[in-house]
Design a protein around this motif. Structure first.
Motif, mmCIF file in Angstrom:
data_model
loop_
_atom_site.group_PDB
_atom_site.id
_atom_site.type_symbol
_atom_site.label_atom_id
_atom_site.label_comp_id
_atom_site.label_asym_id
_atom_site.label_seq_id
_atom_site.Cartn_x
_atom_site.Cartn_y
_atom_site.Cartn_z
ATOM 1 N N MET A 43 8.221 15.712 89.936
ATOM 2 C CA MET A 43 7.566 17.025 89.867
ATOM 3 C C MET A 43 6.080 17.006 90.208
ATOM 4 S SD MET A 43 10.225 18.580 88.979
ATOM 5 C CE MET A 43 9.639 20.250 88.759
ATOM 6 N N GLU A 44 5.498 15.825 90.442
ATOM 7 C CA GLU A 44 4.029 15.724 90.487
ATOM 8 C C GLU A 44 3.392 16.727 91.466
ATOM 9 O OE1 GLU A 44 2.699 11.989 91.941
ATOM 10 O OE2 GLU A 44 0.750 12.110 90.930
ATOM 11 N N LYS A 45 3.831 16.724 92.708
ATOM 12 C CA LYS A 45 3.207 17.603 93.708
ATOM 13 C C LYS A 45 3.651 19.051 93.509
ATOM 14 C CE LYS A 45 2.542 13.935 97.027
ATOM 15 N NZ LYS A 45 3.167 13.160 98.085
ATOM 16 N N PHE A 46 4.906 19.237 93.171
ATOM 17 C CA PHE A 46 5.399 20.594 92.893
ATOM 18 C C PHE A 46 4.553 21.238 91.804
ATOM 19 C CE2 PHE A 46 7.945 23.465 90.322
ATOM 20 C CZ PHE A 46 8.572 24.261 91.259
ATOM 21 N N ASP A 47 4.288 20.496 90.741
ATOM 22 C CA ASP A 47 3.532 21.051 89.614
ATOM 23 C C ASP A 47 2.113 21.446 90.014
ATOM 24 O OD1 ASP A 47 5.629 20.957 87.878
ATOM 25 O OD2 ASP A 47 5.045 19.056 86.927
#
Ligand SMILES: Cc1cc2nc3c(=O)[nH]c(=O)nc-3n(C[C@H](O)[C@H](O)[C@H](O)COP(=O)(O)OP(=O)(O)OC[C@H]3O[C@@H](n4cnc5c(N)ncnc54)[C@H](O)[C@@H]3O)c2cc1C
Length: 446
Positions: A408-412
């Protein structure tokens, strides 16, 4: 206080209009549609199907997401209202431009700690495109070179800042600042005061790229359905994506309908505003003219707030576009609207024939950051590239694929950014934006 109920009703009314007029169509009559490598004919969605992930909308966002997931071994159903690449992805200027709009705002919010990650993202979409064109043998007239030009002397200073940023990051690809004389010589016009060319950016035939990527996805097992407008999504632990004659049940759904989508009005109305952009294509130009106006065959875009952009096609037509229209009304004649802009830059082309004229809808977001998020944990959406989507959609295809598979890092980073939703109906929102853009158009002229 905003009347959300009224806004939703008006949005649904527009959705019904869109269904009657805009959906289940063949490609618009563009130069691209006239020169496709493959006329797609995937089946309509009928009966019940299941997949790990169901993607709605087969433009670059949807196709790139589906292909990335298929490459990682997931089963995917891709459901398109019209044809693969029917929306902005199959109609655009074909300019591959680095970056995603809004990255600077994300850096400001999260601090310099993520600056390197954001810099790394800037050309990620280009890299994905170059890799896929090679890996899957996609014939889409891919060329290197994107030139930004300054219609006003004051804009020339931007270019030193671009170069400085690249120097700081040891950018390994070729780039150059052009002074006024070089710009005039290499573009055959004195309309510009300077330019900045980057050879990691470039241009291509966008519809052939989209269709080629979809073919690659299909070969890897993606079920593709065309002429299948999604009418509703039943939420739940395994959401059901419904069309008039069929349903796909999946663990996750990715909504990739962008400016053409009317789905999930409660969550998504008034977030992305459709703005028209328009292109004309001349007859093929002689070698003499080509050598005069663009011998290096680069894509050209000005640095105004409301941009004009142009490039040569593989068969040496000038494809000239611009004039973003936020009011929701298309011009009566695209040629009449765009031709004077082209002739202002190239008066010497006054006698060339215009063979094609077409337009499409850009998804504009007020703060210019793509609107990315989740509804009920398993329905994801990603839309609104504010006119710079060829590269950005491919980055987002990867980020959406990461997200639905648990990274989820970039999505978040994107989902965390607050988006302002205009009160009232989507139509009213578009008129408010149109008024705001008048200010920028005036600013460009001064
Ligand atoms: C004229 C023009 C010129 C442009 N020039 C450039 C350029 O040179 N460089 C650049 O970087 N960007 C450019 N852009 C922007 C770029 O094209 C877009 O940002 C990008 O293509 C968006 O891709 P997408 O897949 O998100 O949306 P789209 O390509 O619009 O695809 C959305 C798809 O979803 C489908 N859909 C919608 N609702 C449903 C539903 N209910 N059920 C099933 N399917 C549905 C639609 O039919 C459509 O095919 C331009 C855009 C336009 C219009």
């Amino acid at each position: 206080m905003q009347n959300r109920g009224l806004a939703t009703m008006q949005y649904q009314a527009r959705a019904t209009d869109m269904k009657a007029t805009d959906q289940k169509q063949e490609h618009t009559s563009s130069y691209y549609a006239a020169t496709v490598n493959e006329v797609t004919d995937y089946p309509m969605l009928q009966g019940s199907h299941s997949a790990d992930v169901c993607v709605v909308g087969a433009g670059f966002t949807g196709v790139a997401t589906a292909l990335t997931l298929a490459e990682r071994g997931y089963s995917v159903a891709l459901v398109e209202a019209n044809r693969v690449g029917w929306g902005a992805s199959g109609r655009n200027g074909g300019q591959i431009i680095n970056g995603i709009s809004g990255l600077e705002k994300i850096r400001k919010k999260h601090g310099d700690g993520i600056a390197d990650m954001l810099w790394g993202m800037k050309w990620r979409g280009n890299d994905i495109i170059y890799d896929r064109v090679e890996k899957y043998g996609i014939d889409c007239d891919l060329k290197s070179g994107f030139l930004e030009v300054a219609p006003k002397p004051s804009q020339v200073s931007y270019f030193e800042a671009y170069a400085e940023e690249r120097r700081r990051h040891d950018f390994p690809y070729k780039y150059e600042i052009w002074d006024r004389q070089k710009t005039c010589e290499l573009l055959g016009t004195d309309a510009f005061h300077g330019g900045f060319v980057c050879y990691r950016d470039g241009h291509l035939h966008p519809l052939n790229l989209c269709i080629g990527e979809a073919r690659a996805a299909h070969t890897l097992g993606v079920q593709i359905f065309e002429q299948s407008p999604v009418t509703s999504i039943e939420h739940g632990p395994r959401p059901k994506v419904r069309t008039a004659e069929g349903v796909v049940e999946a663990q996750s759904v990715v909504l990739a309908g962008n400016a053409y989508s009317m789905l999930e009005p409660k969550h998504l109305s008034n977030l992305v505003f459709p703005a028209g952009s328009y292109i004309i294509a001349t007859e093929p130009l002689s070698d003499d003219v080509v050598n005069q106006i663009n011998p290096l065959d680069v894509a050209v875009c000005d640095v105004n707030e409301v941009v004009d952009y142009y490039r040569l096609s593989a068969d040496k037509r000038l494809l000239y576009g611009g004039a973003c229209n936020y009011s929701g009304r298309d011009p009566a004649s695209i040629k009449t609207y765009i031709l004077p802009r082209m002739l202002k830059v190239y008066p010497q082309l006054k006698d060339v024939r215009i063979d094609f004229e077409w337009g499409g809808k850009i998804g504009v977001v007020l703060n210019r950051i793509p609107a990315v998020g989740r509804i009920n944990d398993n329905i994801y959406y990603c839309q609104g590239y504010s006119g710079h989507g060829v590269n950005a959609t491919h980055i987002m295809g990867e980020i959406m694929s990461d997200a639905v598979t648990g990274t989820m890092e970039k999505f978040d980073l994107f989902a965390d950014m607050k988006h302002f939703r205009l009160p009232g109906s989507q139509w009213l929102g578009n008129q408010i934006i149109a008024l705001g853009m008048l200010y920028y158009k005036l600013k460009d002229r001064l």
